[in-house]
Design a protein around this motif. Structure first.
Motif, PDB file in Angstrom:
ATOM      1  N   THR A  31     -31.198 -10.785 -42.180  1.00 25.26           N
ATOM      2  CA  THR A  31     -31.572 -12.194 -42.134  1.00 25.26           C
ATOM      3  C   THR A  31     -31.580 -12.696 -40.693  1.00 25.26           C
ATOM      4  N   ILE A  32     -32.704 -13.278 -40.311  1.00 26.04           N
ATOM      5  CA  ILE A  32     -32.778 -13.994 -39.035  1.00 26.04           C
ATOM      6  C   ILE A  32     -32.323 -15.420 -39.300  1.00 26.04           C
ATOM      7  N   ASP A  33     -31.198 -15.798 -38.707  1.00 26.59           N
ATOM      8  CA  ASP A  33     -30.582 -17.101 -38.957  1.00 26.59           C
ATOM      9  C   ASP A  33     -30.390 -17.811 -37.618  1.00 26.59           C
ATOM     10  N   LEU A  34     -31.297 -18.716 -37.277  1.00 25.20           N
ATOM     11  CA  LEU A  34     -31.290 -19.351 -35.964  1.00 25.20           C
ATOM     12  C   LEU A  34     -31.369 -20.873 -36.092  1.00 25.20           C
ATOM     13  N   ASN A  35     -30.643 -21.553 -35.209  1.00 27.73           N
ATOM     14  CA  ASN A  35     -30.678 -23.012 -35.132  1.00 27.73           C
ATOM     15  C   ASN A  35     -31.236 -23.439 -33.787  1.00 27.73           C
ATOM     16  N   PHE A  36     -32.025 -24.498 -33.801  1.00 30.25           N
ATOM     17  CA  PHE A  36     -32.686 -24.994 -32.601  1.00 30.25           C
ATOM     18  C   PHE A  36     -32.369 -26.487 -32.467  1.00 30.25           C
ATOM     19  N   ARG A  37     -31.817 -26.870 -31.333  1.00 28.51           N
ATOM     20  CA  ARG A  37     -31.511 -28.284 -31.131  1.00 28.51           C
ATOM     21  C   ARG A  37     -32.101 -28.771 -29.817  1.00 28.51           C
ATOM     22  N   PRO A  38     -32.462 -30.056 -29.738  1.00 26.55           N
ATOM     23  CA  PRO A  38     -32.882 -30.620 -28.462  1.00 26.55           C
ATOM     24  C   PRO A  38     -31.652 -30.990 -27.634  1.00 26.55           C
ATOM     25  N   ALA A  90     -45.364 -37.249 -26.060  1.00 28.87           N
ATOM     26  CA  ALA A  90     -44.186 -37.217 -25.182  1.00 28.87           C
ATOM     27  C   ALA A  90     -43.010 -36.504 -25.830  1.00 28.87           C
ATOM     28  N   SER A  91     -43.294 -35.640 -26.811  1.00 28.21           N
ATOM     29  CA  SER A  91     -42.240 -34.847 -27.434  1.00 28.21           C
ATOM     30  C   SER A  91     -41.961 -33.654 -26.524  1.00 28.21           C
ATOM     31  N   LEU A  92     -41.228 -33.929 -25.448  1.00 27.84           N
ATOM     32  CA  LEU A  92     -40.984 -32.967 -24.377  1.00 27.84           C
ATOM     33  C   LEU A  92     -39.493 -32.919 -24.085  1.00 27.84           C
ATOM     34  N   GLY A  93     -39.019 -31.788 -23.583  1.00 33.34           N
ATOM     35  CA  GLY A  93     -37.624 -31.728 -23.188  1.00 33.34           C
ATOM     36  C   GLY A  93     -36.972 -30.393 -23.442  1.00 33.34           C
ATOM     37  N   GLN A  94     -35.666 -30.375 -23.331  1.00 33.68           N
ATOM     38  CA  GLN A  94     -34.888 -29.153 -23.459  1.00 33.68           C
ATOM     39  C   GLN A  94     -34.621 -28.800 -24.925  1.00 33.68           C
ATOM     40  N   TYR A  95     -34.443 -27.502 -25.163  1.00 34.38           N
ATOM     41  CA  TYR A  95     -33.997 -27.018 -26.472  1.00 34.38           C
ATOM     42  C   TYR A  95     -33.035 -25.858 -26.257  1.00 34.38           C
ATOM     43  N   PHE A  96     -32.195 -25.614 -27.278  1.00 39.40           N
ATOM     44  CA  PHE A  96     -31.168 -24.579 -27.201  1.00 39.40           C
ATOM     45  C   PHE A  96     -31.145 -23.822 -28.525  1.00 39.40           C
ATOM     46  N   ILE A  97     -30.980 -22.483 -28.453  1.00 44.92           N
ATOM     47  CA  ILE A  97     -31.059 -21.616 -29.633  1.00 44.92           C
ATOM     48  C   ILE A  97     -29.701 -20.941 -29.856  1.00 44.92           C
ATOM     49  N   SER A  98     -29.247 -20.971 -31.095  1.00 43.27           N
ATOM     50  CA  SER A  98     -28.011 -20.280 -31.455  1.00 43.27           C
ATOM     51  C   SER A  98     -28.169 -19.672 -32.845  1.00 43.27           C
ATOM     52  N   GLY A  99     -27.218 -18.817 -33.234  1.00 45.01           N
ATOM     53  CA  GLY A  99     -27.261 -18.206 -34.558  1.00 45.01           C
ATOM     54  C   GLY A  99     -27.028 -16.715 -34.498  1.00 45.01           C
ATOM     55  N   SER A 100     -27.805 -15.970 -35.289  1.00 48.96           N
ATOM     56  CA  SER A 100     -27.644 -14.510 -35.310  1.00 48.96           C
ATOM     57  C   SER A 100     -28.923 -13.852 -35.800  1.00 48.96           C
ATOM     58  N   ILE A 101     -29.081 -12.599 -35.413  1.00 47.72           N
ATOM     59  CA  ILE A 101     -30.184 -11.777 -35.904  1.00 47.72           C
ATOM     60  C   ILE A 101     -29.605 -10.427 -36.313  1.00 47.72           C
ATOM     61  N   PRO A 102     -30.266  -9.692 -37.190  1.00 46.15           N
ATOM     62  CA  PRO A 102     -29.778  -8.345 -37.540  1.00 46.15           C
ATOM     63  C   PRO A 102     -30.140  -7.353 -36.440  1.00 46.15           C
ATOM     64  N   PRO A 103     -29.173  -6.879 -35.643  1.00 49.08           N
ATOM     65  CA  PRO A 103     -29.500  -5.956 -34.547  1.00 49.08           C
ATOM     66  C   PRO A 103     -30.022  -4.638 -35.082  1.00 49.08           C
ATOM     67  N   MET A 141     -34.805 -34.018 -35.500  1.00 46.39           N
ATOM     68  CA  MET A 141     -35.369 -33.485 -34.264  1.00 46.39           C
ATOM     69  C   MET A 141     -34.943 -32.039 -34.052  1.00 46.39           C
ATOM     70  N   THR A 142     -34.005 -31.558 -34.871  1.00 46.34           N
ATOM     71  CA  THR A 142     -33.585 -30.166 -34.826  1.00 46.34           C
ATOM     72  C   THR A 142     -34.481 -29.329 -35.742  1.00 46.34           C
ATOM     73  N   ALA A 143     -34.307 -28.004 -35.707  1.00 45.47           N
ATOM     74  CA  ALA A 143     -35.031 -27.091 -36.607  1.00 45.47           C
ATOM     75  C   ALA A 143     -34.149 -25.879 -36.867  1.00 45.47           C
ATOM     76  N   ALA A 144     -34.474 -25.121 -37.911  1.00 40.39           N
ATOM     77  CA  ALA A 144     -33.684 -23.936 -38.258  1.00 40.39           C
ATOM     78  C   ALA A 144     -34.566 -22.927 -38.973  1.00 40.39           C
ATOM     79  N   ILE A 145     -34.300 -21.648 -38.726  1.00 41.83           N
ATOM     80  CA  ILE A 145     -34.960 -20.544 -39.426  1.00 41.83           C
ATOM     81  C   ILE A 145     -33.883 -19.709 -40.115  1.00 41.83           C
ATOM     82  N   ASN A 146     -34.015 -19.521 -41.398  1.00 41.91           N
ATOM     83  CA  ASN A 146     -33.127 -18.636 -42.149  1.00 41.91           C
ATOM     84  C   ASN A 146     -34.015 -17.807 -43.072  1.00 41.91           C
ATOM     85  N   GLU A 147     -34.341 -16.593 -42.620  1.00 42.14           N
ATOM     86  CA  GLU A 147     -35.362 -15.806 -43.312  1.00 42.14           C
ATOM     87  C   GLU A 147     -34.946 -14.337 -43.400  1.00 42.14           C
ATOM     88  N   ALA A 148     -35.005 -13.788 -44.622  1.00 44.01           N
ATOM     89  CA  ALA A 148     -34.763 -12.361 -44.818  1.00 44.01           C
ATOM     90  C   ALA A 148     -35.985 -11.586 -44.346  1.00 44.01           C
TER      91      ALA A 148
END
Length: 588
Positions: A414-421, A487-500, A453-460
């Protein structure tokens, strides 16, 4: 989904997208009818620069200066100052008979310029020099000369509470902050008071705010995000401002002295060399910290030449809708962005983002991540358990067309990632994030664009190569309840986990590199698996993409010294053979 909140006894509709709305109204500064009967259709000449300067100096020393505005009319100035460290010719004063009017003239050599601003009657005159060295006066639109953001709505109880808090927790020092060290453009946030004299504002002894260090950091964080797409350093360090070009810098002074309330700025001072500051009075504002930050960006916008965003029905400042407003409008909602007048009844369609980008040597930042699969950045993660941390996975959406791509080599799982501004504070983010997960051939596997304004991916997923696409998007209808991606511009940050991908662990040797200490004051150790890597090449780039350091590390040489570099953020590109990996380094 929406719900209702009661704010000061009024029911308001709030989208799910926001946490809650704290409504703080900014009233426009309205003016009464004209006090000057003469409407100048053409410039009125005042004589040669030599004659004009001679008269100005003689009368200035006497304390009274009279200047014609036509053959039959003139105004009289009570001179308050006629000396300046910056200008050879200088005069500042008030206008007799007009309570809220000021006048200044400044210049050197064969150039004179100045203004008479009658705030109470919404009148403005400029004084300038033509190609024949003749001085002239001309009536102009005051709204294109100066901004007065006035009439802040006070809540007595909130103001008392906030003032007491500030007195009890007043900071003893200014936090030293920079958003982009080394950038050409500099915006300096002054929190420690300022004595200003010899410029367009006359003499002002501005007293410091009682902001705490945390308050100052919050103001800086919010304003830095407003200007994050540009080659601009938003800073609290005076030395950075002093070292910048006089044609690519601006100071905004947060204080409790001037103006009487609200904010004020001259137009186009960022690149005219005058260095006249703009101002924000921080007293009497509900939750003054975030609102003062918005007004600070508003006033800085004027120094780049931006005009107010109002309505065709006569509002000087657009009131906003739902939780959205614009920086050059009343700027008092949770989402506040630059604008080109996409809301209902807009009276101003100027392109804010382009105007700032075209200022002296500003431009957009260098794109930090590729815009397609072929130019993607490897997502950084732990080779042991696939953990993805924000400190190594972040970026900036610099322009409306920018999309950032990251590459993932994943095992089945599972790719499980969170994205925040940049949402350290509820009022700080400008970027509304949409994320797509693509397979190796570019086909969409999953998409995330929730009512946040955040987003998330949780996908097998099955084993293979995948790509992440990060984009700035809009929300709702820009005419009635939302905004576009303009003007939807700016910084974002990614956290979570992926299957190595444990079947090809060798591919992740570089991902296991550790850097410590990080942040660092200059000396760092680069730790890597010496049983598999005998020589590790490192190239260091600054945030503008310029290479500033290169070296080759070995099992017996893992220490690098970066004492000679400016503090700030850098990207370290590690390579071994045909493999490469990027990590972030912070110098403090």
């Amino acid at each position: 989904m929406k719900h209702k909140n009661s704010i000061f006894g009024v029911d308001v509709t709030v989208p799910k997208k926001m946490f809650k709305t704290l409504l703080a109204l900014l009233f426009a500064f309205y003016f009464i009818s004209s006090a000057f009967s003469q409407q100048l259709k053409t410039p009125y000449k005042l004589g040669s620069i030599q004659t004009f300067v001679k008269t100005m100096k003689e009368k200035g020393k006497q304390g009274v200066f009279t200047m014609d505005i036509s053959k039959n009319e003139s105004f009289t100035i009570d001179v308050e100052s006629h000396t300046s460290k910056t200008y050879e010719h200088y005069l500042f004063g008030s206008v007799k008979g007009y309570e809220n009017a000021t006048f200044y003239i400044m210049g050197s050599g064969q150039k004179i310029k100045g203004k008479l601003l009658d705030y109470g009657n919404k009148k403005a005159f400029i004084i300038d020099t033509d190609d024949e060295n003749q001085v002239f006066v001309k009536e102009v639109d005051i709204n294109k000369q100066v901004c007065i953001m006035n009439g802040w709505l006070d809540n007595v109880e909130s103001e008392k509470t906030n003032t007491q808090k500030q007195k009890n927790e007043a900071a003893t020092s200014i936090p030293q902050l920079q958003s982009l060290p080394g950038a050409t453009g500099v915006l300096y946030l002054d929190f420690d008071g300022e004595y200003v004299s010899g410029g367009g504002w006359g003499t002002i002894d501005a007293q410091t705010t009682n902001y705490t260090e945390a308050d100052m950091r919050k103001v800086w964080y919010i304003m830095a995000e407003d200007f994050i797409p540009y080659n601009i350093n938003v800073t609290t360090e005076r030395s950075v401002y002093d070292s910048a070009s006089a044609n690519s810098r601006q100071m905004v002074i947060f204080n409790v002295t001037f103006p009487q309330q609200g904010g004020v700025a001259y137009f186009d001072t960022f690149n005219d060399g005058s260095n006249d500051p703009c101002w924000v009075n921080t007293t009497g504002i509900i939750d003054s910290v975030w609102l003062a930050a918005n007004v600070g960006s508003h006033e800085l916008g004027h120094t780049f030449g931006l005009e107010h965003d109002g309505t065709v029905s006569g509002d000087e400042y657009w009131l906003g809708h739902a939780d959205y407003n614009v920086i050059m409008g009343r700027c008092n909602r949770l989402i506040v962005q630059w604008s080109k007048g996409e809301y209902q009844g807009a009276n101003n369609s100027e392109d804010d983002i382009a105007i700032i980008e075209n200022a002296n040597s500003v431009n957009f930042r260098t794109d930090d991540h590729g815009n397609d699969e072929a130019n993607s950045t490897e997502l950084a993660f732990s080779a042991n358990d696939g953990t993805v941390i924000e400190d190594e996975n972040f970026g900036i959406i610099e322009t409306r067309t920018d999309k950032d791509y990251f590459k993932i080599n994943a095992a089945a799982g599972t790719i499980d990632l969170n994205f925040r501004p940049a949402n350290e504070f509820p009022q700080s983010p400008n970027l509304d994030i949409q994320v797509r997960l693509l397979d190796a051939t570019g086909n969409q596997v999953a998409i995330s664009d929730p009512d946040e304004m955040t987003a998330a991916i949780n996908e097998a997923v099955t084993e293979g190569t995948y790509y992440i696409e990060v984009d700035g998007v809009g929300f709702g209808d820009p005419l009635t309840n939302g905004y576009s991606d303009y003007a939807s511009l700016g910084q974002y940050f990614i956290s979570g986990s992926i299957p190595p991908n444990n079947l090809s662990t060798d591919e992740y040797d570089l991902a296991s590199i550790t850097i410590y200490p990080n942040p660092s004051s200059g000396q760092l150790t680069i730790d890597f698996d010496t049983s598999k890597i005998q020589q590790l090449k490192i190239k260091l780039m600054d945030v503008l993409g310029k290479q500033v350091y290169t070296n080759a590390l070995t099992p017996t040489n893992k220490i690098i010294n970066l004492d000679n570099l400016q503090k700030g953020m850098y990207f370290a590109l590690f390579s071994e053979g045909n493999k490469s990996f990027v990590k972030k380094i912070i110098l403090k």
